[in-house]
Write a protein that holds these residues in place. Structure first.
Motif, PDB file in Angstrom:
ATOM      1  N   VAL A   1     -36.757  29.519  -1.106  1.00 45.42           N
ATOM      2  CA  VAL A   1     -37.252  30.838  -0.705  1.00 45.42           C
ATOM      3  C   VAL A   1     -38.551  31.159  -1.428  1.00 45.42           C
ATOM      4  CG1 VAL A   1     -36.734  33.309  -0.657  1.00 45.42           C
ATOM      5  CG2 VAL A   1     -34.924  31.645  -0.188  1.00 45.42           C
ATOM      6  N   ARG A   2     -38.594  30.902  -2.721  1.00 46.45           N
ATOM      7  CA  ARG A   2     -39.797  31.218  -3.504  1.00 46.45           C
ATOM      8  C   ARG A   2     -40.996  30.377  -3.079  1.00 46.45           C
ATOM      9  NH1 ARG A   2     -36.011  31.192  -8.717  1.00 46.45           N
ATOM     10  NH2 ARG A   2     -35.612  33.433  -8.944  1.00 46.45           N
ATOM     11  N   ARG A   3     -40.755  29.127  -2.725  1.00 44.76           N
ATOM     12  CA  ARG A   3     -41.871  28.279  -2.281  1.00 44.76           C
ATOM     13  C   ARG A   3     -42.505  28.834  -1.010  1.00 44.76           C
ATOM     14  NH1 ARG A   3     -42.850  22.998  -4.588  1.00 44.76           N
ATOM     15  NH2 ARG A   3     -44.503  23.051  -3.038  1.00 44.76           N
ATOM     16  N   SER A   4     -41.687  29.339  -0.117  1.00 43.18           N
ATOM     17  CA  SER A   4     -42.237  29.896   1.127  1.00 43.18           C
ATOM     18  C   SER A   4     -43.078  31.134   0.843  1.00 43.18           C
ATOM     19  CB  SER A   4     -41.102  30.238   2.107  1.00 43.18           C
ATOM     20  OG  SER A   4     -40.491  29.046   2.576  1.00 43.18           O
ATOM     21  N   LEU A   5     -42.673  31.923  -0.132  1.00 44.79           N
ATOM     22  CA  LEU A   5     -43.479  33.077  -0.538  1.00 44.79           C
ATOM     23  C   LEU A   5     -44.862  32.619  -1.013  1.00 44.79           C
ATOM     24  CD1 LEU A   5     -40.810  34.974  -2.651  1.00 44.79           C
ATOM     25  CD2 LEU A   5     -41.957  35.974  -0.679  1.00 44.79           C
ATOM     26  N   ASN A   6     -44.868  31.705  -1.966  1.00 45.91           N
ATOM     27  CA  ASN A   6     -46.119  31.290  -2.594  1.00 45.91           C
ATOM     28  C   ASN A   6     -46.996  30.449  -1.669  1.00 45.91           C
ATOM     29  OD1 ASN A   6     -45.598  32.638  -4.980  1.00 45.91           O
ATOM     30  ND2 ASN A   6     -44.587  30.899  -5.925  1.00 45.91           N
ATOM     31  N   ASP A   7     -46.373  29.539  -0.905  1.00 45.67           N
ATOM     32  CA  ASP A   7     -47.164  28.688  -0.025  1.00 45.67           C
ATOM     33  C   ASP A   7     -47.815  29.488   1.098  1.00 45.67           C
ATOM     34  OD1 ASP A   7     -46.466  26.596  -1.607  1.00 45.67           O
ATOM     35  OD2 ASP A   7     -45.222  25.559  -0.140  1.00 45.67           O
ATOM     36  N   THR A   8     -47.166  30.560   1.523  1.00 49.41           N
ATOM     37  CA  THR A   8     -47.771  31.412   2.549  1.00 49.41           C
ATOM     38  C   THR A   8     -49.070  32.033   2.038  1.00 49.41           C
ATOM     39  OG1 THR A   8     -45.688  31.897   3.681  1.00 49.41           O
ATOM     40  CG2 THR A   8     -47.460  33.523   3.926  1.00 49.41           C
ATOM     41  N   ILE A   9     -49.054  32.513   0.792  1.00 46.54           N
ATOM     42  CA  ILE A   9     -50.274  33.086   0.210  1.00 46.54           C
ATOM     43  C   ILE A   9     -51.351  32.010   0.091  1.00 46.54           C
ATOM     44  CG2 ILE A   9     -51.287  34.203  -1.812  1.00 46.54           C
ATOM     45  CD1 ILE A   9     -49.396  36.036  -0.330  1.00 46.54           C
ATOM     46  N   MET A  10     -50.984  30.818  -0.378  1.00 42.24           N
ATOM     47  CA  MET A  10     -51.963  29.753  -0.567  1.00 42.24           C
ATOM     48  C   MET A  10     -52.565  29.281   0.749  1.00 42.24           C
ATOM     49  SD  MET A  10     -50.209  27.530  -3.647  1.00 42.24           S
ATOM     50  CE  MET A  10     -51.588  26.401  -3.789  1.00 42.24           C
ATOM     51  N   VAL A  11     -51.730  29.160   1.784  1.00 40.17           N
ATOM     52  CA  VAL A  11     -52.229  28.711   3.090  1.00 40.17           C
ATOM     53  C   VAL A  11     -53.249  29.690   3.648  1.00 40.17           C
ATOM     54  CG1 VAL A  11     -51.539  28.486   5.509  1.00 40.17           C
ATOM     55  CG2 VAL A  11     -50.280  27.262   3.746  1.00 40.17           C
ATOM     56  N   ASN A  12     -52.972  30.968   3.514  1.00 40.09           N
ATOM     57  CA  ASN A  12     -53.906  31.968   4.031  1.00 40.09           C
ATOM     58  C   ASN A  12     -55.175  32.068   3.194  1.00 40.09           C
ATOM     59  OD1 ASN A  12     -52.648  33.515   6.447  1.00 40.09           O
ATOM     60  ND2 ASN A  12     -50.951  33.232   5.020  1.00 40.09           N
ATOM     61  N   ALA A  13     -55.022  31.888   1.881  1.00 43.64           N
ATOM     62  CA  ALA A  13     -56.206  31.901   1.013  1.00 43.64           C
ATOM     63  C   ALA A  13     -57.112  30.717   1.353  1.00 43.64           C
ATOM     64  CB  ALA A  13     -55.783  31.853  -0.449  1.00 43.64           C
ATOM     65  N   LYS A  14     -56.515  29.579   1.652  1.00 41.33           N
ATOM     66  CA  LYS A  14     -57.303  28.406   2.044  1.00 41.33           C
ATOM     67  C   LYS A  14     -58.008  28.663   3.371  1.00 41.33           C
ATOM     68  CE  LYS A  14     -56.952  23.434   2.881  1.00 41.33           C
ATOM     69  NZ  LYS A  14     -56.057  22.246   2.877  1.00 41.33           N
ATOM     70  N   ARG A  15     -57.297  29.268   4.311  1.00 39.09           N
ATOM     71  CA  ARG A  15     -57.913  29.580   5.607  1.00 39.09           C
ATOM     72  C   ARG A  15     -59.114  30.497   5.456  1.00 39.09           C
ATOM     73  NH1 ARG A  15     -54.901  33.841   9.290  1.00 39.09           N
ATOM     74  NH2 ARG A  15     -55.923  35.125   7.692  1.00 39.09           N
ATOM     75  N   ASP A  16     -59.013  31.451   4.514  1.00 37.36           N
ATOM     76  CA  ASP A  16     -60.042  32.488   4.375  1.00 37.36           C
ATOM     77  C   ASP A  16     -61.000  32.225   3.224  1.00 37.36           C
ATOM     78  OD1 ASP A  16     -58.891  33.872   6.511  1.00 37.36           O
ATOM     79  OD2 ASP A  16     -57.520  34.960   5.196  1.00 37.36           O
ATOM     80  N   LYS A  17     -61.079  30.987   2.746  1.00 34.99           N
ATOM     81  CA  LYS A  17     -61.910  30.716   1.571  1.00 34.99           C
ATOM     82  C   LYS A  17     -63.392  30.990   1.837  1.00 34.99           C
ATOM     83  CE  LYS A  17     -62.403  25.725   2.363  1.00 34.99           C
ATOM     84  NZ  LYS A  17     -62.170  24.396   1.773  1.00 34.99           N
ATOM     85  N   GLU A  18     -63.849  30.781   3.076  1.00 35.77           N
ATOM     86  CA  GLU A  18     -65.252  31.027   3.364  1.00 35.77           C
ATOM     87  C   GLU A  18     -65.592  32.511   3.273  1.00 35.77           C
ATOM     88  OE1 GLU A  18     -67.410  28.680   3.563  1.00 35.77           O
ATOM     89  OE2 GLU A  18     -65.828  27.174   3.393  1.00 35.77           O
ATOM     90  N   ALA A  19     -64.573  33.347   3.381  1.00 39.80           N
ATOM     91  CA  ALA A  19     -64.775  34.795   3.238  1.00 39.80           C
ATOM     92  C   ALA A  19     -64.730  35.220   1.771  1.00 39.80           C
ATOM     93  CB  ALA A  19     -63.719  35.555   4.045  1.00 39.80           C
ATOM     94  N   GLY A  20     -64.541  34.243   0.880  1.00 43.52           N
ATOM     95  CA  GLY A  20     -64.537  34.546  -0.554  1.00 43.52           C
ATOM     96  C   GLY A  20     -63.166  34.802  -1.138  1.00 43.52           C
TER      97      GLY A  20
END
Length: 399
Positions: free
Chosen positions: A127-146
């Motif tokens: 459960v905890r991995r899904s919490l954290n990986d969701t944040i990381m996946v979206n941060a990677k997607r939006d990295k060009e936005a800073g």
């Protein structure tokens, strides 16, 4: 910056989801064990894997939804216009199966409760991995936005390696950073949080968590233990973790200096009931105040109890297992040896602190040598030396 209120709300919601998932696993397994008293370890393992597989998808889905909503809320609060966050379900069936294969060994040895606890830990981790990986996946997607991300400890199950990663602050999503930041031990409850816009490496992404200041505190613990935290030397990490556990959480996470406390009023009364007790406790308090400045939690407890056989049993001075030995006048190794010997006869001692900071008769070097030889004599592996400059040093010897 994410407000403390928002972060705490997210942490509570996350914890409630984990608690719900683990409670269901525990109840189901205990019920199955009660109904199958003659089940083999292989049968217990197979049932546990099927149980976790069936529940993990649903709970991991709820966790990723919660994390995605948190990401969107924080993006909106920062004024950034981004696409809606996507969810990332991170259940690893192979990892789960391997862990339960090991846990089945506990069941086979008659430790059914250990087996149940292990299954709950596997479920919680998913459960905890899904919490954290969701944040990381979206941060990677939006990295060009800073957008960046950071790891933030919650103070419940934080080891030295977790803490070290958290002190790195807001990092970009390089392959190396993402790989290390995505490592979690069983029961790890660190949170990955997003940083938006102009956030820089050591910025305070979550109110109160200041990575650069936390790094300074970690560096102090590394210095006193002589161990450097990294991803390879787990023995060194364990030594630092043990020292962290002796600290006050308010100091470790937020730099707040703790104060002397008492387990209850009876302890305070006992420490002042006669002149000898008062004088001895005054010395203990002088050492405790020095430990406070180094972040140690100092809660005095009753250091003597009567066991069921009617015998007096000695306990450490402090509730976290620290035994204080204030050595302000001793000149010989025998004095140090007697102090360590007495500590060895107490139950539940996790650390011995030898305070020579105000002793004019012993240099730090001489005291270090006395402590080393006394530890070997009594079969102890380590003790802390509180030196004349107020710094602490962990002295370790081979038994």
């Amino acid at each position: 910056m994410i407000s403390r209120k928002a972060f705490d709300a997210y942490s509570r919601a996350s914890r409630a989801l984990v608690d719900s998932a683990t409670s269901r696993v525990e109840r189901s397994l205990r019920l199955w064990i009660g109904m199958h008293p003659d089940a083999t370890a292989a049968e217990a393992r197979q049932y546990s894997i099927e149980l976790i597989d069936g529940m993990a998808q649903a709970y991991s889905g709820s966790a990723s939804t919660l994390a995605a909503r948190f990401y969107d809320e924080q993006a909106a609060a920062s004024g950034m216009e981004l696409e809606d966050a996507v969810t990332e379900i991170s259940y690893d069936a192979q990892w789960s199966s391997e862990k339960m294969h090991w846990a089945a060994g506990l069941y086979g040895k008659g430790n059914a409760e250990g087996f149940v606890n292990a299954a709950a830990g596997v479920m919680a981790n998913s459960v905890r991995r899904s919490l954290n990986d969701t944040i990381m996946v979206n941060a990677k997607r939006d990295k060009e936005a800073g957008v960046r991300f950071a790891r933030v400890p919650t103070g419940h199950e934080t080891c030295a390696f977790c803490f070290m990663l958290a002190t790195r602050g807001a990092v970009y999503h390089t392959r190396a950073n993402a790989g290390e930041m995505g490592q979690y031990h069983l029961h790890c409850d660190c949170k990955i949080v997003p940083g938006f816009g102009g956030d820089h490496k050591f910025d305070e992404l979550v109110e109160g968590w200041r990575p650069k200041e936390a790094l300074a505190r970690l560096s102090e613990i590394e210095r006193e233990t002589g161990c450097k935290v990294n991803g390879k030397n787990w023995k060194a990490n364990e030594t630092v973790t043990e020292s962290m556990l002796l600290r006050d959480e308010g100091w470790l996470y937020y730099g707040k200096t703790p104060k002397i406390e008492y387990a209850d009023d009876s302890v305070r009364v006992k420490k002042s009931q006669n002149r000898t007790e008062r004088e001895q406790h005054a010395l203990e308090c002088r050492t405790a105040e020095k430990l406070n400045r180094l972040g140690f939690k100092t809660v005095f407890q009753n250091d003597e109890i009567i066991n069921d056989a009617g015998k007096v049993v000695g306990l450490p001075d402090l509730a976290n297992g620290i035994e204080i030995k204030t050595v302000y006048a001793a000149t010989s190794e025998n004095s140090i040896s007697r102090h360590i010997s007495r500590a060895c006869h107490k139950r539940g001692v996790s650390a011995i602190v030898i305070d020579v900071s105000e002793n004019p008769n012993l240099t730090d070097g001489k005291a270090r040598g006395f402590v080393e030889s006394s530890l070997r004599r009594h079969g102890k592996s380590s003790a802390y030396l509180l030196k004349h400059d107020g710094a602490l040093e962990l002295i370790k010897v081979s038994k």
